[in-house]
Design a protein around this motif. Structure first.
Motif, mmCIF file in Angstrom:
data_model
loop_
_atom_site.group_PDB
_atom_site.id
_atom_site.type_symbol
_atom_site.label_atom_id
_atom_site.label_comp_id
_atom_site.label_asym_id
_atom_site.label_seq_id
_atom_site.Cartn_x
_atom_site.Cartn_y
_atom_site.Cartn_z
ATOM 1 N N LEU A 32 0.673 -1.320 -0.019
ATOM 2 C CA LEU A 32 0.310 0.289 0.018
ATOM 3 C C LEU A 32 1.364 1.346 -0.178
ATOM 4 O O LEU A 32 0.546 2.494 -0.338
ATOM 5 N N PRO A 33 1.870 1.362 0.905
ATOM 6 C CA PRO A 33 2.936 2.612 0.582
ATOM 7 C C PRO A 33 3.091 2.844 -0.791
ATOM 8 O O PRO A 33 3.837 4.123 -1.112
ATOM 9 N N LEU A 34 3.618 1.777 -0.804
ATOM 10 C CA LEU A 34 4.145 1.653 -2.826
ATOM 11 C C LEU A 34 3.105 2.199 -3.722
ATOM 12 O O LEU A 34 3.915 3.273 -4.204
ATOM 13 N N TYR A 35 2.561 1.998 -3.202
ATOM 14 C CA TYR A 35 1.138 2.316 -4.319
ATOM 15 C C TYR A 35 0.837 3.825 -4.158
ATOM 16 O O TYR A 35 0.535 4.683 -4.736
ATOM 17 N N VAL A 36 0.971 4.267 -2.927
ATOM 18 C CA VAL A 36 0.788 5.712 -2.856
ATOM 19 C C VAL A 36 1.746 6.809 -2.867
ATOM 20 O O VAL A 36 1.229 7.610 -3.087
ATOM 21 N N ILE A 39 1.592 7.235 -6.041
ATOM 22 C CA ILE A 39 0.247 8.374 -6.418
ATOM 23 C C ILE A 39 1.226 9.682 -6.354
ATOM 24 O O ILE A 39 1.405 11.448 -7.500
ATOM 25 N N VAL A 40 1.418 9.864 -5.127
ATOM 26 C CA VAL A 40 2.579 10.908 -5.262
ATOM 27 C C VAL A 40 3.608 11.442 -6.516
ATOM 28 O O VAL A 40 3.522 12.494 -6.822
ATOM 29 N N ALA A 41 4.121 10.316 -6.894
ATOM 30 C CA ALA A 41 5.034 10.511 -8.522
ATOM 31 C C ALA A 41 4.306 11.027 -9.165
ATOM 32 O O ALA A 41 4.419 11.560 -9.885
ATOM 33 N N GLN A 42 2.740 10.548 -8.996
ATOM 34 C CA GLN A 42 1.896 11.015 -10.384
ATOM 35 C C GLN A 42 1.885 12.297 -10.118
ATOM 36 O O GLN A 42 1.449 13.819 -11.074
ATOM 37 N N CYS A 43 1.499 12.908 -9.021
ATOM 38 C CA CYS A 43 0.528 14.309 -8.849
ATOM 39 C C CYS A 43 2.669 15.180 -9.506
ATOM 40 O O CYS A 43 2.393 16.353 -9.461
ATOM 41 N N VAL A 44 3.745 14.892 -8.662
ATOM 42 C CA VAL A 44 4.749 15.362 -9.665
ATOM 43 C C VAL A 44 4.896 15.531 -11.154
ATOM 44 O O VAL A 44 5.193 16.698 -11.383
#
Length: 186
Positions: A32-36, A39-44
């Motif tokens: 789960l933290p890897l997928y989160v 998601i942060v990388a996608q925000c970047v």
């Protein structure tokens, strides 16, 4: 008449696991933290897209057609990487962690209804080929400046990028072939 036995597969009674199998099965939540994080990388990447789009709009009258094409290819590259991230996040979570419960949701991606590890690998390989194609196209466009002082790439760089792209294609064909072999009904 004898009473029909209940079908254990049709009931939604959770199975009580012993401690070790429960620990092993529950370890999937460590992803789960890897997928989160993805998601942060996608925000970047969204920030990068907006930054590049702003750069394009503000300097469009100064750019040559080739410069505009290169910036647009960069934007397409960001979108394709973002698509790859969505496939990994949504497909990986659904395949390896837990169901998303999207059945019947109007926004459920079509590909998610039949995703499994094999399908996900093939889709990822195809996305990587698409991203590699964009990079190779940018390199070919910039190849017009080969040997000039303003040139940013070398002949060796063009050759290696082409070889690497062909390796991605061969890998994707191999992955798809192996996946197809494992899907054959005997």
């Amino acid at each position: 008449m004898s009473a029909a036995l209940p079908d254990p597969l049709s009931e939604s009674v959770p199975v009580k696991l012993k401690p070790l199998p429960l620990l092993i099965f529950s370890s999937r939540w460590l992803q789960l933290p890897l997928y989160v994080g993805l998601i942060v990388a996608q925000c970047v990447y969204v920030f990068l897209f907006v930054k590049e789009l702003r750069h394009l709009v503000l300097h469009a009258w100064e750019f040559t057609e080739q410069q505009i094409m290169l910036v647009v290819l960069g934007l397409i590259d960001v979108v394709m990487i973002s698509n790859l991230l969505v496939m990994v996040i949504v497909g990986g979570y659904e395949t390896f962690v837990s169901r998303l419960g999207l059945k019947g949701h109007p926004d459920q991606p079509e590909w998610l209804s039949h995703v499994n590890a094999g399908v996900l690998k093939v889709k990822l390989a195809m996305a990587i080929i698409g991203i590699s194609s964009i990079h190779l196209l940018r390199t070919f466009i910039e190849a017009g400046a080969l040997g000039q002082p303003t040139g940013r790439i070398t002949v060796d760089a063009v050759l290696w990028q082409t070889i690497i792209h062909m390796a991605f294609i061969a890998s994707a064909i191999g992955i798809a072939w192996v996946d197809r072999m494992t899907q054959v009904k005997h």
